[in-house]
Scaffold this active site. Structure first.
Site, PDB file in Angstrom:
ATOM      1  N   ASP A 186      16.676  29.922 122.826  1.00  0.00           N
ATOM      2  CA  ASP A 186      16.256  28.737 123.567  1.00  0.00           C
ATOM      3  C   ASP A 186      15.488  27.819 122.610  1.00  0.00           C
ATOM      4  O   ASP A 186      15.163  28.194 121.471  1.00  0.00           O
ATOM      5  CB  ASP A 186      15.446  29.104 124.815  1.00  0.00           C
ATOM      6  CG  ASP A 186      15.554  28.005 125.875  1.00  0.00           C
ATOM      7  OD1 ASP A 186      15.944  26.876 125.516  1.00  0.00           O
ATOM      8  OD2 ASP A 186      15.250  28.257 127.057  1.00  0.00           O
TER       9      ASP A 186
HETATM   10  C1  BGC Z   1      15.770  25.059 128.235  1.00  0.00           C
HETATM   11  C2  BGC Z   1      17.218  25.475 128.188  1.00  0.00           C
HETATM   12  C3  BGC Z   1      18.073  24.350 127.661  1.00  0.00           C
HETATM   13  C4  BGC Z   1      17.524  23.892 126.316  1.00  0.00           C
HETATM   14  C5  BGC Z   1      18.326  22.779 125.686  1.00  0.00           C
HETATM   15  C6  BGC Z   1      15.308  24.443 126.947  1.00  0.00           C
HETATM   16  O1  BGC Z   1      14.026  23.917 127.040  1.00  0.00           O
HETATM   17  O2  BGC Z   1      14.976  26.182 128.556  1.00  0.00           O
HETATM   18  O3  BGC Z   1      17.653  25.888 129.463  1.00  0.00           O
HETATM   19  O4  BGC Z   1      19.395  24.751 127.552  1.00  0.00           O
HETATM   20  O5  BGC Z   1      16.198  23.458 126.481  1.00  0.00           O
HETATM   21  O6  BGC Z   1      18.202  21.597 126.368  1.00  0.00           O
END
Ligand code: BGC
Length: 717
Positions: free
Chosen positions: A263
């Site tokens: 993440d």
């Molecule tokens: C979120 C993810 C997301 C990623 C990219 C993160 O902050 O937890 O779910 O895919 O950002 O945008």
């Protein structure tokens, strides 16, 4: 190209790669930070030219994609194409209902169809991967990300996971209209303590394996190309570094050979979690656990060379990750056609078709929570309508928390939908109050409109930024002066229909008690207004059900239907029983609650064979009759219970669903089948097994004891 050809190509590339280029393949950067050009900061271009970038996020649009991909292919030493990821969570340009809403349709075909459309639109804009489906089981409405989830139930989330993976990926990842799916966030993120975003998770091993992990297994079995580990921890070990789960369980036991994408900044955050002293340690921990791609942390580019020098990782660890990233690119067909030039072209017919599905998905997601005195539907157009409340005429809010490529101005507001449905009616819109803030000046004019109206439609709720990521709320009720305003409107005694927009169950018990009709409208996407008008006018008989228990008050959280029995079940006459002394145990609305404009009656539940053996399939049948005056679709839910097992089992567990459409007066027998392994449990050592003995089967519309028919069968060894 065959798999073998791909493997040969990958080994050849790997042999030619320098360390920086290998690590570059594991590096994912965003296009939207410190923008200096058309969505692409110069230094990321510089990284790319040096071969130190393997993939990007937040970049879409064919001209831009081509420009960046051309640099990757033509100006880097090895010419390895990038893949492009984006959060296509509930639609791309055509926006579908938020996942929590769409889950309420209890309809895998619909879930697959909307994901397919999202993939077609995303692929047409050069995207090759989505960070979806989000399949965190979510049982706490304080947590804003419940909006992105399929709600509280594991079995339902598994079905949604499979359908979404199939929809995004199609039959072949290399097809030009397919995008790779990322099952996220593995796992347990939904259990953040007190619903507070990114907080500690406190879960039993059983709950983790039984409740939170199965959807990921279902996604893997459906062929998900990628997995994103959660930001959060399990018993003190952040998932991003969890060898036991990522490597030993997901890769070794389940056989997942796809890509694990961290993440956002999660690898560097291992330092903040307090398990890594510096970036090199953080990078080593994630790599050892099997995280292939570092999203936005530059932990791999900066930390891995040091980790290698220190002997924290071996070159073979890095190679294994690079192989998987290259294999994904090969599977996506990027080596053969880096631009995916044949991606679907969006024609006018296609847009219209996608809009039609968005309307259907939206009306199938609206839950009729309350309908006293058959207030709804409003069959004949009222002469004067007052559309009041802060969310009545605000199209961009219909987008919900993840908007994909959706454009606010392309959403249909409730006002626009009602005006289209009732062209002859006079419809006056006034906000009365804002969602937030203390301004009262709009109240009086709004009440004046209500007094003069034949029907008041009252659109209340939260703004879209109030749910979704980092949208935790400790007081998940109606913000601002909306309660005061709604009370004043209801006090007028006019006929009122409430449209509630939110990314979570909102706790407004007084409203549910007083309002005649309340629709849970969540965020319904592009066609929100038309879908709501379809339901309000009765052109669509609502069929959606709650995929989550709706609490009365925050103090009841966590509250979910699939709870374990207690030694002292609630007994109002006995103090020492499991209950509150200041409020009922019962939720506002049970899991599965959702009214219709007609009435369905269940009878004659039967299950065979009565003696079930391991290889058998149980056939469950029930008669459903439409006893009301409208045609409608009923969702039949099948729950099971193992009343005596080696470990205590939940009082109900969802294991099946079916749909039946019935004309008024019609009766049909509905059949559901259940493979015997649906009854497998994890024993005290968490090993799966079937235990002989009685099994209870429950069928009905919702997880409410009095709404369910019961029968039992026996599992024999
Ligand atoms: C979120 C993810 C997301 C990623 C990219 C993160 O902050 O937890 O779910 O895919 O950002 O945008």
């Amino acid at each position: 190209m065959t798999r073998q050809d791909h493997a040969t190509r990958i080994e050849k590339l790997l042999a030619a790669m320098m360390l920086g280029e290998k690590i570059g393949q594991l590096n994912m950067l965003t296009a939207d930070l410190a923008v200096t050009g058309p969505g692409m900061p110069a230094d990321y271009m510089a990284e790319l030219k040096k071969g130190r970038l393997g993939s990007m996020l937040n970049l879409y649009g064919v001209p831009l994609m081509r420009q960046v991909q051309r640099v990757a292919v033509e100006e880097t030493r090895l010419g390895i194409p990038l893949f492009f990821g984006y959060d296509v969570v509930h639609g791309h340009r055509t926006v579908f209902p938020i996942p929590l809403a769409e889950a309420g349709a209890f309809d895998p075909e619909l879930w697959e169809k909307t994901a397919r459309i999202a993939a077609i639109e995303a692929a047409a804009e050069g995207l090759t991967l989505t960070f979806a489906p989000m399949i965190d089981v979510a049982r706490d409405p304080r947590w804003g990300r419940i909006a992105e989830s399929a709600g509280e139930d594991t079995w339902l989330t598994c079905r949604l996971a499979e359908a979404k993976v199939k929809g995004f990926q199609g039959k072949n990842l290399a097809a030009q209209d397919a995008i790779a799916a990322t099952a996220k966030h593995l796992a347990g993120y939904g259990a953040v303590m007190a619903g507070r975003e990114y907080a500690q998770v406190e879960l039993s091993e059983r709950a983790f394996h039984e409740i939170y992990l199965p959807p990921f297994r279902a996604a893997v079995a459906a062929g998900a190309a990628a997995i994103m580990p959660a930001f959060t921890d399990l018993a003190g070990v952040p998932l991003t570094a969890h060898v036991g789960i990522l490597r030993d369980t997901v890769r070794a036991r389940w056989g997942f050979d796809g890509v694990m994408i961290s993440d956002y900044n999660a690898i560097a955050e291992l330092m903040a979690h307090g398990i890594a002293g510096d970036l090199a340690e953080a990078a080593a921990l994630a790599l050892k656990a099997g995280v292939d791609v570092d999203m936005m942390a530059t932990a791999y580019t900066r930390g891995l060379p040091v980790a290698l020098e220190r002997g924290l990782v071996a070159m073979s660890d890095i190679d294994a990750c690079v192989r998987r990233v290259l294999a994904l690119k090969a599977a996506l067909g990027l080596f053969d056609d880096p631009y995916r030039a044949q991606a679907p072209v969006m024609t006018a017919e296609r847009w219209t078709e996608h809009r039609a599905v968005a309307r259907d998905a939206a009306r199938r997601s609206i839950v009729l929570l309350v309908n006293r005195n058959d207030r709804l539907p409003i069959a004949s157009p009222p002469a004067r309508v007052a559309l009041l409340g802060p969310l009545g005429d605000i199209a961009p809010e219909m987008l919900g928390p993840w908007s994909g490529a959706g454009r606010g101005e392309e959403m249909v507001s409730y006002a626009a939908g009602l005006r289209a449905a009732w062209p002859q009616s006079r419809i006056d819109a006034a906000r009365g109050v804002e969602v937030e803030g203390e301004a009262r000046s709009g109240i009086k004019p709004a009440l004046d409109l209500a007094r003069a109206a034949d029907l008041v439609v009252l659109a209340l709720g939260e703004l879209r930024w109030m749910s979704g990521e980092a949208g935790s709320r400790a007081k998940p009720g109606l913000p601002g002066l909306q309660n005061e305003f709604a009370r004043a409107v209801l006090d007028l005694g006019r006929p009122v229909v409430v449209l509630l927009s939110s990314g979570r169950p909102l706790m407004v018990p007084w409203l549910f008690e007083r309002a005649e009709a309340v629709l849970a409208c969540w965020y319904l996407g592009s066609e929100a207004g038309h879908a709501v008008a379809d339901v309000v006018t009765g052109r669509w008989n609502p069929s959606a059900r709650l995929p989550v228990t709706w609490p009365v008050e925050v103090g009841q959280i966590p509250i979910f239907y699939s709870r374990l029995p207690t030694g002292r079940p609630i007994d109002p006459t006995f103090r020492y029983s499991s209950k509150y002394i200041d409020m009922p145990n019962e939720p506002m609305f049970a899991f599965g609650h959702g009214l219709s404009y007609t009435r369905f009656a269940y009878s004659n539940l039967r299950a065979a064979p009565a003696q079930l053996r391991e290889k058998d399939t149980l056939a469950v049948e029930v008669d459903v009759a439409n006893e009301g005056r409208a045609a409608g679709e009923e969702t039949v839910l099948l729950f099971v219970r193992d009343p005596v097992a080696s470990v205590s089992r939940p009082v109900l567990e969802l294991k099946g669903m079916a749909k039946v459409f019935l004309a008024p007066g019609e009766r049909r027998s509905v059949r559901l089948s259940l493979a015997c392994d649906a009854f497998a449990i994890l024993d005290a050592k968490l090993a799966p097994r079937l235990e002989p003995g009685a099994l209870e089967i429950y069928v009905g519309p919702a997880a409410r004891a009095e709404a369910l028919l019961k029968t039992s069968v026996k599992l024999v060894a």
